[in-house]
Design an enzyme around this catalytic site. Structure first.
Site, PDB file in Angstrom:
ATOM      1  N   CYS A  36       0.831  -1.199   0.000  1.00 36.43           N
ATOM      2  CA  CYS A  36       0.000   0.000   0.000  1.00 36.43           C
ATOM      3  C   CYS A  36       0.868   1.253   0.000  1.00 36.43           C
ATOM      4  O   CYS A  36       2.059   1.208   0.292  1.00 36.43           O
ATOM      5  CB  CYS A  36      -0.888   0.054   1.252  1.00 36.43           C
ATOM      6  SG  CYS A  36      -1.939  -1.385   1.511  1.00 36.43           S
ATOM      7  N   ARG A  40       1.173  -7.930  -3.855  1.00 32.61           N
ATOM      8  CA  ARG A  40       0.346  -7.360  -4.921  1.00 32.61           C
ATOM      9  C   ARG A  40      -0.207  -6.010  -4.477  1.00 32.61           C
ATOM     10  O   ARG A  40      -0.291  -5.709  -3.283  1.00 32.61           O
ATOM     11  CB  ARG A  40      -0.802  -8.299  -5.278  1.00 32.61           C
ATOM     12  CG  ARG A  40      -1.772  -8.600  -4.150  1.00 32.61           C
ATOM     13  CD  ARG A  40      -2.901  -9.509  -4.616  1.00 32.61           C
ATOM     14  NE  ARG A  40      -3.799  -9.881  -3.538  1.00 32.61           N
ATOM     15  CZ  ARG A  40      -4.783  -9.138  -3.071  1.00 32.61           C
ATOM     16  NH1 ARG A  40      -4.987  -7.946  -3.589  1.00 32.61           N
ATOM     17  NH2 ARG A  40      -5.552  -9.567  -2.091  1.00 32.61           N
ATOM     18  N   ASP A  50      20.067  37.935 -12.186  1.00 36.28           N
ATOM     19  CA  ASP A  50      18.786  38.299 -12.778  1.00 36.28           C
ATOM     20  C   ASP A  50      18.293  39.608 -12.165  1.00 36.28           C
ATOM     21  O   ASP A  50      18.205  39.753 -10.938  1.00 36.28           O
ATOM     22  CB  ASP A  50      17.783  37.180 -12.530  1.00 36.28           C
ATOM     23  CG  ASP A  50      16.438  37.477 -13.134  1.00 36.28           C
ATOM     24  OD1 ASP A  50      16.237  37.123 -14.298  1.00 36.28           O
ATOM     25  OD2 ASP A  50      15.587  38.076 -12.430  1.00 36.28           O
TER      26      ASP A  50
END
Length: 510
Positions: free
Chosen positions: A38, A67, A453
């Site tokens: 999970c 699974r 910048d």
């Protein structure tokens, strides 16, 4: 702690008990009694700590015989932030696997692109992720197959090959092993009708456009302003557009091309993909996630930036800013050069002319997109005199596209960041600003910074931060390794409400 979080049992158990969605994708919980794995935020009652074990990847869970949970669907978790914030071998390999290299070129192709032996790559992936490249690629194929089963009406045989499986039998066996359901059973569990999530027609063979509506998950919070504001403001006509509340653009993909529409929603990004070949689905999804920086960990980023009392108010005002990136690294580098010392509008005009002259035409029945952005090889063949720019910038442009075309400079997801920076900086006309903006947007370096910048310097001055490049760089050391995110917050100051790259940032003197 998070670099090897699955080994810290105490923290993992605490995250599972609190159902903390921030850790989805960081690790997976495998339940020994049920043989199910999970995500940490699974809504079911948490198992006893002694019945939990933890893995760093879904592939490792699958290899260990677990699974996927049918409730929380761990295969749909956001990706681990590790692979987009690191530049080591494992992170580069994971970015390549996400881009489908193993399916197209095999493990030897993956190793060759990384510059390591197959054995070294396999050993390092196994040590950190508990699974080798084949298992990791197999997990991605299973996730792609589930997407196609649940969101299209395609026949299972076509889904098998579109997802990258070599045979229908392998497809059936893998889906059944990973999800404990056959492909037909997965489809049968869907609520009816699902016409909004299926391509038109009963089947869409490979080679014809197929429209898919998907949900791209992310870790909250996400502030979409700078992402979509930037992309809309700098959109190149013909390649990108803002239409009906969504950013749309064309995609150049390994097997064909595509058109994507991305729209922000409360808990996901709505993604509508039209692909000429469905085998490109996992690559297209990976590139869209990278474009929007959806695998980032905003909590970790914002916690670090809040430690600066001068930056903290910006973070508190609009947390969860992401770094807008790109779907094509070479394209962004070309556009960065086109944008040097000109306004955003002028840069778009230059790019649109190149697109019309050298881009590949595509159809777009749902909008106004007309072309794919030109490849470096196509641009390398153009006549420099046809470029409406100063001679020095022509030299910068032609040198860049030539070296991109011949492979001297490589900016792909597997690129070595320091090496790419060094090679870019050696080009004529490339200064620190151009190199750093390419590092931030194309390479994906989360610590790239733009102290020269002018927009950043103005914002720094308004906030009381040092405004000279050297002093600002020294102050910003406390923001590491998230300085690229600090740039987004600085550009979002009240004086710069539109969150896109300011024209002032393009005034760097090379």
């Amino acid at each position: 702690m998070r670099n090897a979080m699955h080994t810290d049992t105490e923290h993992c158990v605490r995250a599972v008990r609190s159902k903390d969605a921030r850790f989805d994708g960081w690790f997976f919980t495998a339940v020994l009694t049920t043989r199910i794995y999970c995500r940490p935020s699974c809504p079911v009652v948490p198992p006893k700590p002694e019945n939990m074990t933890f893995y760093p990847s879904a592939a490792a869970c699958q290899q260990a015989g677990f699974r996927a949970c049918k409730r929380c669907r761990p295969d749909t978790s956001p990706g681990s932030p590790e692979w987009n914030q690191r530049a080591d071998l494992v992170a580069r390999a994971m970015r390549l696997i996400g881009d489908g290299i193993v399916d197209r070129e095999g493990v030897p192709g993956l190793a060759a692109r990384l510059g390591y032996s197959t054995r070294q790559v396999e050993r390092q992936l196994l040590a950190e992720l508990g699974a080798g490249p084949l298992a990791l690629a197999r997990a991605q194929r299973a996730q792609t197959a589930r997407l196609l089963v649940e969101t299209t009406a395609l026949p299972m045989a076509e889904i098998a090959f579109a997802a990258g499986f070599s045979s229908i039998r392998t497809f059936n066996d893998t889906v059944r092993e990973v999800f404990a359901l056959s492909p037909s059973e997965l489809r049968a569990r869907l609520p009816k009708p699902r016409a909004d999530a299926r391509p038109s027609g009963a089947a869409t063979p490979i080679g014809t456009p197929a429209a898919l509506n998907l949900r791209l998950p992310f870790r909250a919070p996400l502030n979409p302003d700078n992402l979509f504001g930037h992309l809309a403001a700098t959109a190149v006509p013909g390649v990108e557009e803002w239409r009906d509340g969504a950013y749309r653009r064309t995609l150049r993909l390994p097997y064909g091309h595509g058109v994507v529409a991305l729209a922000p929603k409360a808990d996901h990004i709505a993604c509508r993909l039209t692909l000429s070949d469905l085998r490109d689905l996992p690559v297209a999804i990976s590139r869209c996630r990278r474009l929007l920086d959806l695998d980032a960990d905003p909590v970790a980023v914002d916690e670090q930036l809040r430690t600066d009392p001068l930056l903290a108010p910006l973070v508190a005002k609009a947390p969860g800013r992401r770094v807008p990136r790109t779907v094509d690294e070479a394209e962004f580098a070309v556009r960065a050069v086109l944008g040097q010392q000109v306004s955003t509008a002028a840069a778009r005009t230059h790019a649109a002319r190149l697109v019309t002259a050298y881009g590949d035409p595509v159809g777009d029945p749902e909008g106004g997109l007309t072309h794919l952005f030109p490849t470096p090889r196509a641009l390398a063949a153009l006549d420099p005199e046809s470029l409406a720019m100063p001679r020095t910038r022509r030299t910068t442009f032609t040198t860049l596209v030539r070296q991109l075309a011949d492979g001297t400079i490589h900016l792909g997801v597997e690129s070595d960041w320091p090496q790419a920076r060094a090679r870019l900086l050696a080009l004529p006309g490339f200064g620190p600003w151009t190199v750093d903006v390419i590092a931030m947007r194309a390479l994906g370096d989360p610590d790239a910074f733009l102290p020269t910048d002018l927009g950043i310097r103005r914002a720094a001055k308004e906030l009381g931060l040092p405004s000279t490049p050297a002093a600002l760089t020294a102050h910003a050391a406390a923001w590491r390794p998230w300085r690229a995110y600090a740039v987004q917050y600085l550009w979002a100051t009240d004086s710069h409400p539109i969150n896109f790259l300011p024209a002032s940032g393009r005034q760097e003197q090379q």
